[in-house]
Write an enzyme that holds these catalytic residues in place. Structure first.
Site, short mmCIF file in Angstrom:
data_model
loop_
_atom_site.label_atom_id
_atom_site.label_comp_id
_atom_site.label_asym_id
_atom_site.label_seq_id
_atom_site.Cartn_x
_atom_site.Cartn_y
_atom_site.Cartn_z
N ASP A 7 1.03 -1.17 -0.01
CA ASP A 7 -0.08 -0.06 0.02
C ASP A 7 0.94 1.11 -0.04
O ASP A 7 2.25 1.09 -0.17
CB ASP A 7 -1.07 -0.13 1.19
N HIS A 8 0.22 2.49 0.17
CA HIS A 8 1.17 3.74 0.15
C HIS A 8 2.20 3.43 1.31
O HIS A 8 3.19 4.26 0.87
CB HIS A 8 0.21 4.96 0.42
N CYS A 65 3.15 -3.12 4.17
CA CYS A 65 2.30 -1.88 4.45
C CYS A 65 3.11 -1.09 5.58
O CYS A 65 4.46 -1.13 5.74
CB CYS A 65 0.99 -2.36 4.98
N GLY A 66 2.56 -0.15 6.22
CA GLY A 66 3.19 0.67 7.23
C GLY A 66 3.85 -0.38 8.12
O GLY A 66 5.02 -0.26 8.55
N THR A 67 2.92 -1.02 8.99
CA THR A 67 3.40 -1.87 9.96
C THR A 67 3.93 -3.40 9.75
O THR A 67 4.70 -4.15 10.35
CB THR A 67 2.41 -2.22 11.00
N GLY A 68 3.41 -3.58 8.40
CA GLY A 68 3.57 -5.21 7.95
C GLY A 68 2.65 -6.00 8.63
O GLY A 68 2.41 -7.27 8.28
N GLY A 70 -0.91 -5.18 9.29
CA GLY A 70 -2.19 -5.44 8.49
C GLY A 70 -2.00 -6.41 7.37
O GLY A 70 -3.09 -7.18 7.26
N MET A 71 -1.05 -6.16 6.63
CA MET A 71 -1.06 -7.17 5.42
C MET A 71 -0.76 -8.46 5.84
O MET A 71 -1.36 -9.31 5.35
CB MET A 71 0.46 -6.97 4.66
N HIS A 98 11.16 -22.69 9.72
CA HIS A 98 10.15 -23.31 10.48
C HIS A 98 8.70 -23.45 9.86
O HIS A 98 7.89 -24.05 10.20
CB HIS A 98 10.04 -22.92 12.03
N ARG A 133 8.62 -32.01 13.38
CA ARG A 133 7.78 -31.29 14.24
C ARG A 133 7.12 -30.07 13.62
O ARG A 133 6.25 -29.42 13.79
CB ARG A 133 8.79 -30.77 15.60
N HIS A 134 7.98 -29.28 12.52
CA HIS A 134 7.51 -28.23 11.91
C HIS A 134 6.44 -28.70 10.65
O HIS A 134 5.37 -28.12 10.96
CB HIS A 134 8.62 -27.61 11.02
C1 RB5 Z 1 -1.80 2.80 6.26
O1 RB5 Z 1 -1.75 4.12 6.83
C2 RB5 Z 1 -1.48 1.89 7.21
O2 RB5 Z 1 -2.41 1.84 8.45
C3 RB5 Z 1 -1.18 0.57 7.06
O3 RB5 Z 1 0.02 0.56 5.85
C4 RB5 Z 1 -0.44 -0.49 7.75
O4 RB5 Z 1 0.28 -0.03 8.63
C5 RB5 Z 1 -1.54 -1.31 8.44
O5 RB5 Z 1 -0.85 -2.61 9.13
#
Ligand code: RB5
Length: 147
Positions: A7-8, A65-68, A70-71, A98, A133-134
């Site tokens: 995303d952006h 994404c920003g945090t990784g 959400g994706m 693993h 195990r894995h």
């Molecule tokens: C977008 O602003 C942000 O919320 C998204 O990229 C992400 O960080 C969600 O996990």
């Protein structure tokens, strides 16, 4: 095939990783976003990439994404996707060794460019251990998907 999408918030890192993948001589497909669009939504790219990974045998994907996170949440809703959030060498290696992760998720606002390149390389070059195990644990996840 190796797919990449963001995303952006992940867009700058996606563009940087594309150059890195090219330098590594790896074939990949960019599934968007094609431009930096602050109004785009990460689940749309997670969905698109996940389906591409499942459609073509031995495919893998990188989602940013920003945090990784959400994706990762979105991609893991789809049966057959094992998406792992990676942020250091240990999680990148374990994702392959693993978890046999067919998708990794990176945080564009969490991980700097150089670290991200290192993590992608580790994940791409590390094989699933195939330890019993894995295998057993992944089979339990499949059973959850089927239930
Ligand atoms: C977008 O602003 C942000 O919320 C998204 O990229 C992400 O960080 C969600 O996990």
């Amino acid at each position: 095939m190796l797919y990449i999408a963001s995303d952006h918030a992940g867009y700058p890192l996606k563009e940087e990783l594309k150059l890195f993948l090219e330098e590594m001589g790896l074939e990949f497909e960019d599934l968007g976003n094609e431009q930096l669009d602050p109004s785009d939504d990460y689940p749309d790219f997670a969905y698109r990439l996940a389906h591409n990974v499942l459609e073509k045998e031995d495919s893998r994907g990188i989602l940013i994404c920003g945090t990784g996170q959400g994706m990762c949440i979105a991609a893991n809703k789809i049966d057959g996707i094992r998406a792992a959030f990676v942020h250091d060498e240990f999680t990148a290696r374990s994702a392959a060794e693993h978890l046999n992760a067919n998708v990794i998720c990176l945080g564009g606002r969490v991980t700097d460019f150089e670290t991200a390149k290192k993590l992608v390389k580790i994940w791409l070059e590390t094989e699933f251990s195939r330890e019993e195990r894995h295998e057993r644990r992944l089979e339990k996840i499949q059973n959850i998907e089927r239930s």
